[in-house]
Write an enzyme that holds these catalytic residues in place. Structure first.
Site, PDB file in Angstrom:
ATOM      1  N   CYS A  94       7.418  12.266 -11.453  1.00 57.29           N
ATOM      2  CA  CYS A  94       7.104  11.673 -10.307  1.00 57.29           C
ATOM      3  C   CYS A  94       5.523  12.128  -9.756  1.00 57.29           C
ATOM      4  O   CYS A  94       4.625  11.507 -10.483  1.00 57.29           O
ATOM      5  CB  CYS A  94       7.992  12.083  -9.354  1.00 57.29           C
ATOM      6  SG  CYS A  94       8.100  11.004  -7.459  1.00 57.29           S
ATOM      7  N   HIS A  96      13.615  11.110 -11.364  1.00 59.31           N
ATOM      8  CA  HIS A  96      13.881  12.494 -11.537  1.00 59.31           C
ATOM      9  C   HIS A  96      14.902  13.204 -12.485  1.00 59.31           C
ATOM     10  O   HIS A  96      15.993  13.294 -11.900  1.00 59.31           O
ATOM     11  CB  HIS A  96      13.939  13.256  -9.985  1.00 59.31           C
ATOM     12  CG  HIS A  96      12.861  12.998  -9.232  1.00 59.31           C
ATOM     13  ND1 HIS A  96      11.860  13.890  -8.932  1.00 59.31           N
ATOM     14  CD2 HIS A  96      12.372  11.907  -8.433  1.00 59.31           C
ATOM     15  CE1 HIS A  96      10.974  13.732  -8.214  1.00 59.31           C
ATOM     16  NE2 HIS A  96      11.249  12.188  -7.620  1.00 59.31           N
ATOM     17  N   GLU A 112      15.486  16.306 -13.149  1.00 63.45           N
ATOM     18  CA  GLU A 112      15.740  17.710 -12.551  1.00 63.45           C
ATOM     19  C   GLU A 112      16.602  17.308 -11.298  1.00 63.45           C
ATOM     20  O   GLU A 112      17.372  18.245 -10.804  1.00 63.45           O
ATOM     21  CB  GLU A 112      14.495  18.319 -12.121  1.00 63.45           C
ATOM     22  CG  GLU A 112      13.829  18.120 -10.871  1.00 63.45           C
ATOM     23  CD  GLU A 112      13.034  16.704 -10.805  1.00 63.45           C
ATOM     24  OE1 GLU A 112      13.233  16.015 -11.578  1.00 63.45           O
ATOM     25  OE2 GLU A 112      12.710  16.478  -9.548  1.00 63.45           O
TER      26      GLU A 112
END
Lengths: 1005, 261
Positions: free
Chosen positions: B96, B222, B224
């Protein structure tokens, strides 16, 4: 002065321009073209070569933007009008500050005092408009009058004369001074309070006069060279500390309450109801750690962490500058948990936006239309939350035209603190005498002077706007990271937010018995050197430095032994930190400026001296106010009515708002606010798991429904409370550990010629507090933090220029947080499998008073929903047990719009139809289908249960009002049978969903 | 066994540092967070790590343009250290805001051995809005070591400036060298046809790219944010693996270091 202009290459799609074109159309003007040009005005000398490097390397993107250096590039575009929008002097320019930092990196140079980068914008418009039209567009679309100025020029003038953009540099040609103020006659005292915007009444002014004439005070002051007239700073300190905002004078007033001919006396609503309930519960609930004294309440979360949360309002600034007001609001409330105990790590924030109806087109002309206001506050919370790295997973939006004047803008922040930090309790802290006073974060300017006093006043022209500010989440995020490290290294002893009242309040509070670890040796005074406080520009008087509310600041007490290490860490994090004085045991509020005495008052007087307000309250029953149950025609076409209900502003989807908040940063999200087959229907509550090493989680929700206030604020409060709990139970929470934060937003209860029914409004407040007391105790769920905003009134003109006083409905919002033992057991509201059984839990009563249903007919009614505690608690416990046991596939509470809306939502969320026989719904005194569908009785749920668990489910539910009303079906059809067995509704759920989503479906690109 | 050392950047408004650290830990690495200023001061050395992660966030408040100022800081303060890191064949991931930084530095796509000239960009979303929504991704054939063996992903995007854009010549080169790693997809796994499946108007549905070595990787979604089963928005109604699917990206990186460095 150099200027670099940057704009997007014209051939690329520009969503911003399209959006602005639509907003201009909303104002009634057709334009063909909007182009935005950003100006970076650099008030420092650079060579042409360096400027070109900056333009290329820093200010523009080679693929999509073009730029010019020291000459304008707008001449080549086709436009008719130019609007130049720039900040008013003194308004924080976040981008300008960052640009300055980057320039220093690139060119290895330093900006000297007075040198800076300023950003501003050109908007180029093509269209047949005259100058007044363009002025209207500038004010209505591109600029906020309270913080920005604009300049309009037509192309012809531009070509003939050119245009030189000016920068909003602050130059105050003023030598700082300390003034003394004479305290004269009653009339003089009152005019002094008014003239200085102090918002102090005559009793308070006289109390101050008495103090300065006390023999011991005169003697002490004489000793250091001050006389018996207060300084400007001293009076300002008292005005801030004694403000409604800081001292909650209405909640602490002595109240004479009359109801049905009987009178009773209440010595402080806060102490009698709120604190009394919380303290009673604290004796029973071992997990309550610290309540009602620190910046936010603290409870135990799990074996390693404590949990703290606080909800604030930021109504007045948001009314004037929605974006800045909301941004400053959310960033400001973050500092509450950050300043709680030894300091929290932030784990979530929530929002509440109460505004006028977004499609309002009535006679009143508020300064900012609710549609623009809503978009502004939404954007403010978006930037504040997203840029701070704190998830914003939950919130509410509520429309009522009582908020046309002043919106209710709620912002909540929650955090975790380790239970034990370096051997001490995480919620404990204390300022020790001898500690240095450290100011951390931003610099001080004239922005934000008088926030505490002016937010306590009615809206109108006298508001100076000094308190309207621009928050800076980036600066605060850096400080948050820095403080977390400093805390774990034990570098400070105490921490406090610097908010309303500025240094005056924050240092004032920290220096007076603040903290709870070793109450004996705590600091009881301080010496503050105002000339050491970093300021944004020259020319500030000492009193201004003392009370300015410039944002992103925290105050810490640091032992001289640790100061070196503390400062080195601050430097690494690029956080401004300055020692500005020392805490001591003097008992004095002592400020100096270049060694001249600015204030010398007893701490005890500053904190305890405010005289108690006396207020009368007179309750009028709803019947005596002429309310009764209306005769409503029977619904003929149920399908049509049902769809109208789903599309109502307070019921329809708010997905577009939820999606623009980063609701899952930190990777703690367990249940999101959008759930179901297509992840687009609102869940009852959300759940996050803030500690990766633990199964414990936090369910987050809130309850609000001021539409019941016109009937009885007791039941309005009870319903809001029950909703906040019901939502947590529906997701899998448990009454065993739910805490609340209460927020009161009330029209003024102070008598005056423009407020003839102040006594009734005060009685409404009394009743709301009684409900809070009764229900928190009955449910065993304490309020651990809270806040009030007692001036929800303002005057706005109508189309003919006539002024109207607009007051909001008395509003209580409860924000709830429930600790969940195992996050894997949570359920969502969407139906899961065809064949599952549909149960309705809890009785429906003839309670349509204040409902959406009555409102559709322009009625209020009388039968407001009653929260029946005994039944509710029994049901909640049983529901928690069946969810915990894994017997339930989905659970959803009934809220606004009643059973009808709830059935539609669970069905279209799950993507399966329902076959429901309404005649089976548990009820009392409800003999018509319409009321059964739309009554808003409290404490009800719809639950779906796999057939194989039916027996076990019924066993645990025994003794509660529950009925099997139908089943989930594979076909995407919602079928409802009425009380006489006839099918009253048979609708495709995709159609229903579309109708529900349509009103705010503005997210389409 | 060889310990894989990861450095996760934080400070300056980066905000996905904790979960990125957690993701690498769950993948078996030893992770340290470092403030960019610690690298500049020299109190932490880039050299002692195998993987560098630029996590998501709003570095420098997204002011001027997302990732821009942080990119400037790296270019003017840490260029040498980064060059060494790349020439040592170590791994870099940008997620990002991290991806935005890498693109603006010129690290990605890093074609023609040039890591310091910006060649592609991430512009404002076509919707003009920041959005948080889960999207489907198709993993393309590429040299990227992070996505080895993965076919599809379902991850959230959370950005306002994620519209991938490149000039036609650059795009052709990316395609030719198979540097397009991730594309936004329809729920059936095929290339996204429209909003919201392509959530930002990205050219050719591009969601992530790598450099020709495959060791430098940037993406807008994302990974994560999906390290536990319950991060998935539909976990209460779907059968899903216990482990978060986003973890695979981090596991691949750790495995690569163990086998190759």
């Amino acid at each position: 002065m150099h200027t670099i202009e940057v704009t997007f290459k014209t051939r690329l799609k520009n969503a911003f321009a399209e959006h602005k074109q639509r907003e201009i159309l909303d104002l009634g003007f057709q334009v063909k073209f909007v182009k935005e040009v950003t100006l970076y005005s650099i008030d420092k000398k650079f060579s042409k070569k360096d400027l070109n490097i900056l333009a290329q390397e820093l200010f523009s993107d080679p693929l999509i933007q073009e730029f010019s250096v020291d000459r304008s590039l707008i001449g080549k575009f086709s436009w008719d009008w130019l609007i130049h929008v720039k900040n008013l002097p003194g308004v924080k320019d976040n981008t300008g500050e960052r640009a300055q930092e980057a320039i220093q990196d690139i060119l290895h140079t330093k900006f000297n005092k007075g040198e800076a980068v300023y950003t501003s914008k050109y908007f180029l418009i093509k269209g047949c408009l005259n100058k007044p039209d363009v002025e209207k567009i500038a004010k209505g679309v591109f600029a906020y009058e309270s913080v920005e100025s604009w300049h309009v020029i037509d192309k012809k003038t531009y070509l003939e004369k050119g245009y030189m953009p000016e920068i909003p540099k602050v130059l105050i040609a003023h030598k700082p001074k300390i003034s003394k103020l004479e305290l004269g006659s009653v009339q003089e005292l009152l005019s002094l309070s008014k003239q200085k915007n102090l918002a102090l009444n005559i009793e308070e002014m006289q109390k101050i006069k008495e103090y300065f004439l006390r023999a011991d005070v005169i003697k002490n002051r004489k000793h250091i060279g001050l006389d018996n007239n207060p300084t400007d700073a001293e009076l300002e300190v008292l005005a801030q500390t004694w403000s409604e905002h800081c001292k909650h004078k209405i909640f602490n007033a002595y109240v004479e309450y009359t109801e049905g001919g009987k009178t009773k006396y209440i010595n402080s609503l806060f102490k009698t109801y709120i604190r009394a309930s919380t303290e009673k519960l604290k004796k029973k609930l071992k997990w309550m750690v610290s309540t009602l004294w620190d910046n936010s309440g603290v409870i135990e979360f799990n074996n390693n962490y404590l949990f703290a949360f606080k909800c604030e309002t930021h109504n007045s600034p948001s009314a004037k500058y929605p974006y800045g007001g909301a941004l400053t609001g959310i960033v400001g409330v973050y500092r509450d948990p950050m300043g709680t105990g030894k300091g929290c790590k932030l784990i979530y924030g929530t929002y509440g936006f109460c505004t006028g109806e977004p499609n309002y087109d009535g006679d009143l002309k508020p300064e900012i239309h609710p549609k623009r206001l809503l978009e502004g506050v939404r954007q403010g919370v978006q930037d504040g939350g997203n840029k701070h790295g704190v998830p914003t997973p939950y919130g509410i939006v509520f429309f009522d035209n009582g908020y046309l004047g002043k919106p209710a803008l709620y912002v909540l922040a929650a955090g975790l603190i380790p239970k034990i930090i370096n051997g001490e309790g995480g919620s404990e802290k204390q300022t020790d005498p001898g500690d240095l006073i450290i100011m951390c974060g931003g610099k001080v300017g004239i922005d934000g002077i008088h926030g505490a006093t002016e937010s306590s006043m009615e809206g109108g022209k006298h508001i100076t706007l000094g308190h309207v500010q621009m928050g800076d989440p980036y600066t605060q995020k850096k400080m948050h990271d820095f403080l977390s490290e400093a805390r774990d290294k034990n570098l400070y002893t105490c921490i406090q937010d610097c908010g309303a009242g500025g240094l005056s309040s924050s240092v004032g509070e920290m220096g007076y018995n603040f903290g709870r670890s070793k109450p004996k040796d705590v600091a009881k005074g301080f010496e503050l050197h105002l000339d050491k406080v970093p300021i944004k520009y020259k020319g500030l008087d000492p009193w201004q430095i003392l009370v300015s509310e410039s944002q992103e600041r925290m105050i810490l007490s640091v032992s001289p032994k640790k100061i070196k290490e503390f400062m080195a860490l601050a430097k690494r994090h690029e956080v401004e930190a300055t020692a500005i004085g020392t805490f001591n045991s003097s008992g004095k509020f002592h400020c100096l400026y270049n060694n001249k005495h600015v204030s010398f008052m007893d701490m005890e007087f500053v904190h305890e001296g405010v005289p108690q307000l006396r207020l009368e309250a007179q309750w009028l029953t709803p019947q005596s106010r002429g309310l009764s149950e209306p005769e409503i025609p029977k619904i003929k076409n149920h399908a049509k009515f049902f769809k109208k209900m789903l599309a109502r502003p307070n019921i329809s989807s708010k997905e577009y708002i939820v999606r623009q908040f980063d609701h899952e940063v930190q990777a703690t999200s367990v249940i999101k606010h959008l759930v179901g087959e297509e992840s687009d229907v609102h869940s009852d509550a959300v759940v996050i798991r803030p500690d990766f090493e633990s199964k414990k989680a936090i369910a987050i929700a809130s309850g609000i429904n001021p539409k019941y206030s016109p009937i009885d604020t007791y039941h309005m409060t009870a319903n809001a409370f029950d909703e906040a709990i019901r939502r947590i139970v529906a997701i899998g929470g448990n009454l065993k550990k739910i805490v609340l934060n209460d927020n009161f937003c009330w029209p003024s209860t102070l008598s005056g010629k423009d407020n003839p029914d102040a006594k009734y409004k005060m009685a409404q407040l009394v009743r709301a507090n009684q409900a809070l007391y009764d229900y928190t105790l009955a449910y065993g769920t304490p309020c651990i933090s809270g806040k009030d905003s007692m001036s929800m009134d303002t005057t706005i003109p109508d189309t003919h220029g006539k002024e109207h006083r607009i007051s909001s409905l008395p509003t209580v919002m409860f924000s709830s947080a429930g600790i969940i033992d195992n996050y894997k057991k949570c359920v969502t509201m969407d139906v899961k499998h065809p064949g599952d059984l549909v149960f309705v839990l809890g009785k429906t009563y003839d309670e349509c008073g204040g409902s959406e249903y009555y409102e559709m007919f322009g009625e209020i009614g009388l039968n407001v929903p009653i929260v029946r505690t005994k039944k509710a608690i029994k049901l909640y416990k049983a529901l928690s047990e069946v969810i915990e046991s894994g017997l339930v596939a989905s659970a959803h509470g009934c809220y606004k719009g009643g059973l009808g809306v709830a059935l539609a939502q669970i069905s279209f969320a799950g993507g399966y139809g329902l076959e429901i026989n309404l005649d089976f719904v548990p009820r009392e005194n409800v003999d018509n289908t319409d009321k059964l569908l739309y009554s808003e009785s409290a404490s009800r749920f719809i639950v779906t249960v796999p057939r194989k668990y039916e027996k076990e489910f019924r066993r645990i539910m025994k003794g509660n009002d529950i009925k099997l009303v139908g089943k989930v079906v594979g076909k995407k059809i919602l079928t409802l049978k009425g009380l006489k067995g006839q099918i009253i509704l048979k609708e495709n759920i995709e159609v229903l969903k579309r109708v529900w989503k349509e009103p705010f479906n503005t997210i389409k690109p | 066994m060889r310990k894989v050392k990861v450095l996760v950047l934080y400070g300056h408004g980066i905000n996905c540092d904790n979960e990125t650290k957690k993701a690498f830990e769950l993948a078996g690495a030893c992770v340290e967070k470092a403030h960019t200023n610690e690298l500049i001061e020299g109190s932490k050395k880039l050299d002692s790590y195998d993987i560098l992660a630029f996590p998501g966030g709003f570095s420098f408040g997204d002011d001027i343009a997302a990732g821009k100022i942080h990119a400037v800081k790296f270019k003017y303060k840490l260029k040498k250290n980064l060059l060494k890191f790349i020439s040592d064949k170590k791994l870099i991931i940008g997620i990002c805001n991290g991806f935005q930084i890498m693109v603006k530095l010129g690290f990605l796509p890093g074609i023609n051995d040039d890591y310091w000239t910006q060649k592609v960009t991430l512009a404002f979303n076509d919707s003009g809005k920041f959005e948080d929504r889960w999207i489907n991704l198709k993993v393309e054939k590429s040299p990227c070591v992070f996505t080895k063996g993965i076919k599809n992903l379902y991850l959230p995007i959370r950005h306002g400036e994620g519209k991938f854009y490149a000039e036609p010549k650059t795009l052709a080169k990316l395609k030719k060298e198979n540097l397009i790693v991730l594309r936004y997809a329809n729920p059936n796994g095929e290339k996204a046809s429209k909003y919201p499946h392509n959530p930002n108007g990205s050219l050719d549905n591009i969601a992530g790219i790598c450099d020709p070595s495959g060791r430098i990787f940037g993406l807008m979604p994302h990974p994560e944010a999906y390290i536990y089963r319950e991060n998935h928005p539909k976990h209460t109604r779907e059968t899903l693996p216990e482990k978060g699917v986003g973890l695979a990206i981090f596991e691949n990186a750790v495995k690569y270091v163990k086998e190759n460095l």
